[in-house]
Design a protein around this motif. Structure first.
Motif, PDB file in Angstrom:
ATOM      1  N   THR A  15      63.806  55.937  52.597  1.00 31.01           N
ATOM      2  CA  THR A  15      63.220  56.676  51.798  1.00 31.01           C
ATOM      3  C   THR A  15      64.678  57.478  51.263  1.00 31.01           C
ATOM      4  N   PRO A  33      52.555  64.792  47.106  1.00 29.64           N
ATOM      5  CA  PRO A  33      52.069  63.730  48.206  1.00 29.64           C
ATOM      6  C   PRO A  33      51.534  62.814  48.715  1.00 29.64           C
ATOM      7  N   THR A  50      54.811  55.204  47.867  1.00 32.89           N
ATOM      8  CA  THR A  50      54.312  56.731  48.357  1.00 32.89           C
ATOM      9  C   THR A  50      55.493  57.807  48.045  1.00 32.89           C
ATOM     10  N   GLU A  52      56.498  61.171  48.620  1.00 32.67           N
ATOM     11  CA  GLU A  52      56.554  62.008  49.895  1.00 32.67           C
ATOM     12  C   GLU A  52      57.092  63.557  50.004  1.00 32.67           C
ATOM     13  N   ARG A  53      57.490  63.497  48.976  1.00 33.11           N
ATOM     14  CA  ARG A  53      57.787  65.126  48.849  1.00 33.11           C
ATOM     15  C   ARG A  53      58.091  66.266  46.956  1.00 33.11           C
ATOM     16  N   VAL A  61      60.700  59.614  47.421  1.00 25.72           N
ATOM     17  CA  VAL A  61      59.805  58.339  48.293  1.00 25.72           C
ATOM     18  C   VAL A  61      59.839  57.790  49.279  1.00 25.72           C
ATOM     19  N   ASN A  62      58.965  57.139  49.943  1.00 23.94           N
ATOM     20  CA  ASN A  62      58.931  56.268  50.525  1.00 23.94           C
ATOM     21  C   ASN A  62      58.589  55.149  50.190  1.00 23.94           C
TER      22      ASN A  62
END
Length: 240
Positions: A15, A33, A50, A52-53, A61-62
């Motif tokens: 992350t 998100p 993906t 994330e925030r 991101v993840n």
């Protein structure tokens, strides 16, 4: 799916906060998100990721699974080019990147209009490198070609080592007996260095020095093409 270059190493399961450039692009696209994106760090392959925030100026991101896909040319082609003036160099860098060029060496030549040195040269190279990154994001490449520091043609030629096994060198020329790029590629070189002149072409002394350094004259036919068009036309034949 949107693709973004990440200038830091990527690893599945991480992350991380995207670098400022990539973060700005995510925000401009108004991603949210949970939205899926593709990331690549230039070392080969690409990663699913993906969002994330979304912060005011940062994006986390993840990083998911890595796909080892490669979309490079059949052989590395290194372009050394007398810089065309105005916005034509931007266009040349963009299209050369899309065609798979491995590196771009901007050159100052006797007939060249563009003269760069010091901080101005550094800023131009940084700008062209950003153009190459954006072209990779658009066309699907996962390896970003390096835009090298501006040099004079004479200095660059003087620093070239002798051609090694498997390397071919070609110079766009109107010389009698010049070969076609396709004919030279048929010999299946492992790598290729293409030298292309600016508006007005290379001077006779510059061309002679290039020939002395192992460059083979190449022709694109009887018509006189613009500097940026000639380089791109040759790359189409050489990159495969």
């Amino acid at each position: 799916m949107p693709r973004f270059h990440c200038s830091i190493p990527l690893s599945s399961g991480d992350t991380l906060a995207l670098p400022p450039g990539a973060a700005r692009h995510v925000q401009v696209l108004r991603l949210q998100p949970g939205d899926e994106i593709t990331l690549f760090d230039g070392s080969g392959g690409e990663f699913a990721a993906t969002v994330e925030r979304m912060g005011r100026s940062d994006v986390a991101v993840n990083v998911g699974a890595r796909d080892a896909v490669e979309r490079e040319a059949l052989r590395p082609v290194h372009l050394a080019v007398g810089m065309p003036a105005n916005e034509r160099m931007d266009w040349l860098v963009e299209k050369a990147t899309e065609l798979g060029v491995a590196s771009i060496q901007p050159l100052m030549t006797a007939h060249g209009v563009l003269r760069l040195a010091g901080e101005r040269a550094d800023k131009k190279v940084a700008h062209w490198q950003a153009v190459a990154v954006a072209a990779c994001e658009q066309c699907g490449r996962n390896r970003v070609p390096q835009v090298l520091p501006v040099r004079s043609l004479n200095d660059w030629l003087g620093a070239l080592p002798a051609p090694c096994a498997g390397e071919q060198r070609g110079i766009l020329s109107f010389a009698a007996g010049a070969r076609t790029p396709a004919g030279l590629v048929s010999e299946s070189p492992a790598s290729f260095t293409l030298l292309s002149g600016p508006e007005g072409g290379l001077s006779p002394s510059e061309e002679q020095e290039a020939l002395r350094r192992g460059f083979v004259p190449l022709t694109l036919g009887p018509r006189v093409l613009r500097a940026e068009t000639a380089a791109i036309a040759a790359l189409v034949s050489l990159s495969g």
